[in-house]
Design an enzyme around this catalytic site. Structure first.
Site, PDB file in Angstrom:
ATOM      1  N   ASP A  35      10.551  14.097   1.159  1.00 25.88           N
ATOM      2  CA  ASP A  35      11.384  13.671   2.281  1.00 25.88           C
ATOM      3  C   ASP A  35      12.492  14.681   2.529  1.00 25.88           C
ATOM      4  O   ASP A  35      12.792  15.043   3.683  1.00 25.88           O
ATOM      5  CB  ASP A  35      11.966  12.292   1.977  1.00 25.88           C
TER       6      ASP A  35
ATOM      7  N   GLU B 289       4.792  12.744   2.488  1.00 27.21           N
ATOM      8  CA  GLU B 289       6.005  13.209   1.812  1.00 27.21           C
ATOM      9  C   GLU B 289       5.732  13.499   0.345  1.00 27.21           C
ATOM     10  O   GLU B 289       6.273  14.465  -0.217  1.00 27.21           O
ATOM     11  CB  GLU B 289       7.113  12.178   1.973  1.00 27.21           C
TER      12      GLU B 289
END
Length: 243
Positions: free
Chosen positions: A65, A137
């Site tokens: 992320d 992610e």
């Protein structure tokens, strides 16, 4: 005749991982990863919890992320020098939101490679927005750890190139609840959309699921980290169905 014993723990993980050829996935990503790192990136918590609380991909997701956010933010900053901070912030949100990440995951075929628990498999977890978005992610986190930031950033820019380029038109988000009302008015539909939502997950990390209904039927569904975000996505889906 004895019943075949169900594998658990590391044995179950290895069996599930080797059951699928992951070469096409790595080719789609354009990288090479060690089996250990790839296996971790693909292990959803539902599989890990069902097999003795094995390590799962959530820590990699946390890293990914950060890599994704910084890589996209820097590229938007450089590519659109005339845009304000407010604009590029909204543009970044348009590129890296859950639905955009889920679309990327589907393009890469992530769902076919995820290691999911039986409950998630039975309920379509391999195509759930939140699960497959998080897996993107996690893969970026794995690439960062094994290949470094430069390779991870280059991977982001390659995979998200089209979305970054079109960010000015898609990232400056619309108020979809208002847009839906205007569309209903245009169609001379005298109905009031009704929104309903529920949440699951721990209090510090809840996912909200919303629906919007009119004419006696659900017309749109959406997920989000807040009730407002979930309703926003539900309204967008309903609008697109009407269009």
């Amino acid at each position: 005749m004895s019943r075949k014993r169900r594998l658990t723990g590391e044995a179950a993980l290895e069996a599930a991982f080797t059951r699928t050829d992951h070469a096409p996935l790595l080719a789609a990503w354009g990288v090479e990863l060690s089996d250990d790192m790839l296996r971790l990136a693909l292990t959803h918590r539902s599989f890990a919890n069902e097999n003795g609380n094995l390590p799962n991909n959530e820590r990699l997701e946390f890293l990914g992320d950060a890599v994704l956010g910084l890589s996209v933010a820097e590229q938007l900053y450089r590519q659109f020098p005339d845009r304000s901070e407010s604009d590029i912030s909204k543009m970044r949100a348009g590129v890296v939101n859950m639905y955009a990440l889920a679309d990327v995951a589907r393009e890469l075929g992530m769902g076919d490679h995820l290691l999911l628990g039986r409950g998630e498999m039975m309920t379509g977890g391999s195509d759930k927005h939140s699960i497959i978005a998080d897996s993107v992610e996690a893969m970026l986190g794995a690439i960062y750890l094994e290949k470094g930031f430069d390779v991870a950033r280059a991977t982001v820019l390659r995979i998200f190139e089209r979305r970054i380029t079109t960010a000015p038109s898609t990232g400056l988000t619309m108020d979809w609840k208002t847009v839906l009302l205007e569309r209903l008015s245009d169609l001379r539909m005298s109905v009031d959309p009704v929104y309903e939502s529920e949440a699951d997950g721990p209090a510090h990390d809840q996912t909200f699921h919303a629906t919007v209904s009119f004419d006696g039927a659900v017309k749109g569904r959406g997920d989000g980290h807040t009730k407002k975000e979930a309703e926003h996505h539900a309204a967008r889906e309903a609008y697109r169905a009407l269009s």
